[in-house]
Design a protein around this motif. Structure first.
Motif, PDB file in Angstrom:
ATOM      1  N   UNK A 154     -29.052 -34.930 -52.859  1.00  0.00           N
ATOM      2  CA  UNK A 154     -29.965 -34.903 -51.718  1.00  0.00           C
ATOM      3  C   UNK A 154     -31.374 -35.327 -52.088  1.00  0.00           C
ATOM      4  N   UNK A 155     -31.718 -35.255 -53.367  1.00  0.00           N
ATOM      5  CA  UNK A 155     -33.064 -35.597 -53.801  1.00  0.00           C
ATOM      6  C   UNK A 155     -33.341 -37.086 -53.876  1.00  0.00           C
ATOM      7  N   UNK A 156     -32.317 -37.919 -53.804  1.00  0.00           N
ATOM      8  CA  UNK A 156     -32.523 -39.369 -53.913  1.00  0.00           C
ATOM      9  C   UNK A 156     -33.333 -39.885 -52.726  1.00  0.00           C
ATOM     10  N   UNK A 157     -34.411 -40.613 -53.008  1.00  0.00           N
ATOM     11  CA  UNK A 157     -35.319 -41.095 -51.973  1.00  0.00           C
ATOM     12  C   UNK A 157     -34.832 -42.420 -51.407  1.00  0.00           C
ATOM     13  N   UNK A 158     -34.819 -42.524 -50.098  1.00  0.00           N
ATOM     14  CA  UNK A 158     -34.533 -43.769 -49.389  1.00  0.00           C
ATOM     15  C   UNK A 158     -35.864 -44.302 -48.874  1.00  0.00           C
ATOM     16  N   UNK A 159     -36.358 -45.364 -49.486  1.00  0.00           N
ATOM     17  CA  UNK A 159     -37.682 -45.881 -49.151  1.00  0.00           C
ATOM     18  C   UNK A 159     -37.751 -46.494 -47.769  1.00  0.00           C
ATOM     19  N   UNK A 160     -36.603 -46.694 -47.115  1.00  0.00           N
ATOM     20  CA  UNK A 160     -36.618 -47.193 -45.741  1.00  0.00           C
ATOM     21  C   UNK A 160     -37.016 -46.110 -44.743  1.00  0.00           C
ATOM     22  N   UNK A 161     -37.026 -44.854 -45.189  1.00  0.00           N
ATOM     23  CA  UNK A 161     -37.463 -43.763 -44.327  1.00  0.00           C
ATOM     24  C   UNK A 161     -38.991 -43.787 -44.179  1.00  0.00           C
ATOM     25  N   UNK A 162     -39.525 -43.190 -43.111  1.00  0.00           N
ATOM     26  CA  UNK A 162     -40.984 -43.133 -42.959  1.00  0.00           C
ATOM     27  C   UNK A 162     -41.630 -42.310 -44.073  1.00  0.00           C
TER      28      UNK A 162
END
Length: 336
Positions: A209-217
């Protein structure tokens, strides 16, 4: 003064235990067994166990309470008036719930029925809730489904992490249970069933769950970082290794500096990233651009300012310090 058995495991339960011990006779503290931890995999005692021992309270660490055993026999023999539960970590069955004449009072870290489950504090931050609180409930055999005894709310605040908010809620719950317990034992409190239509779930956290998706705001990623501090931690990758994001701040496209001299470790890095900073609004999400105090990352909406990071096997450090030792970081595109 009531005769109380306390059930809890992590640090969240410690203020509740201490508050009860100051006002009532705590006969025993029930907590989960010591668990392997750290690189050496040595056994680590739960925070509640250590607190109970310091208070001179008997500690019970049964591997299970799912069936009648020596632990349940001991609980019956204690003849407690009431059990108080705060993040014990296991659902109690009816043969345990029925032991104390005044039932089991749960101290849950949310405003039930919102955020039932194992990670209510993280869920509230992640969802952007403006407030949360603690609920005292009559614990039943469901997952935080018991009738409400009392509640108290607090604002979350824009900089709250799961760690800081959990600590605040633990002390809030400790004060509330001490305040309410006498009336509960006298039968003066009216229960309020939870509205099932308003129930939301807060399942256990996992490392993924900690993996960041840079497409998110940027605002959503900021909430992710704060919700998963201290665990599982929010992270991206740099040169094939995890890069943990310890502190970030949402920014706007104009927060990126036109010059990278202060952040970059070389003139080449500065020259290669000035254009990316100027055009960050249209850059690929994950692109690292210079900012006044280090670096920012382009997201699906706005920039996310990096404040503190931790590379694999390294100590936590300010983003500006990390950049000085990482040629090529500015201008790179972090993976989603």
């Amino acid at each position: 003064m009531a005769r109380v058995v306390f059930l809890g495991t992590p640090e969240y339960g410690v203020p509740v235990l201490r508050a009860l011990a100051a006002e009532h006779e705590v006969l025993a503290a029930v907590t989960q067994p010591d668990r392997p931890a750290g690189r050496g995999r040595g056994l680590l005692a739960p925070a509640v166990k250590e607190a109970a021992q310091a208070l001179g309270i008997e500690v019970l660490q049964p591997r299970t309470l799912r069936r009648e055993n020596a632990a349940t026999a001991r609980l019956r023999a204690l003849r407690a008036d009431v059990f108080v539960l705060a993040a014990y970590g296991l659902i109690l069955r009816e043969h345990v719930l029925s032991i104390p004449p005044h039932g089991v009072v749960g101290v849950h870290a949310s405003l039930l029925p919102r955020w039932r489950g194992a990670a209510p504090v993280a869920a509230a931050i992640l969802a952007g809730d403006a407030s949360t609180g603690v609920t005292l409930m009559q614990t039943d055999a469901g997952m935080d489904t018991g009738a409400i005894i009392a509640q108290r709310a607090i604002p979350i605040g824009p900089h709250a992490t799961a760690a800081s908010l959990t600590e605040r809620l633990a002390h809030l719950g400790a004060g509330l249970v001490v305040e309410v317990l006498p009336g509960w034992l006298r039968g003066e409190i009216t229960l309020h069933p939870q509205d099932e239509a308003l129930a939301t779930d807060a399942p256990p956290l996992t490392k993924a769950l900690g993996a960041v998706d840079w497409a998110q705001p940027a605002e959503a990623i900021d909430r992710q970082v704060r919700a998963y501090t201290p665990w599982p931690g929010a992270y991206t990758h740099w040169r094939g290794q995890p890069l943990r994001l310890l502190a970030v701040e949402p920014g706007s496209a104009d927060a990126a500096a036109g010059s990278a001299d202060a952040a970059a470790g070389s003139a080449d890095a500065a020259a290669g990233t000035a254009d990316a900073a100027a055009g960050s609004a249209g850059a690929t999400p994950g692109t690292v651009v210079p900012a006044d105090d280090g670096a920012a990352v382009v997201t699906g909406r706005g920039l996310l300012l990096l404040k503190e990071v931790q590379a694999a096997g390294k100590r936590p450090m300010r983003a500006a310090e990390f950049i000085r030792g990482q040629r090529g970081f500015l201008g790179s595109v972090l993976p989603a």
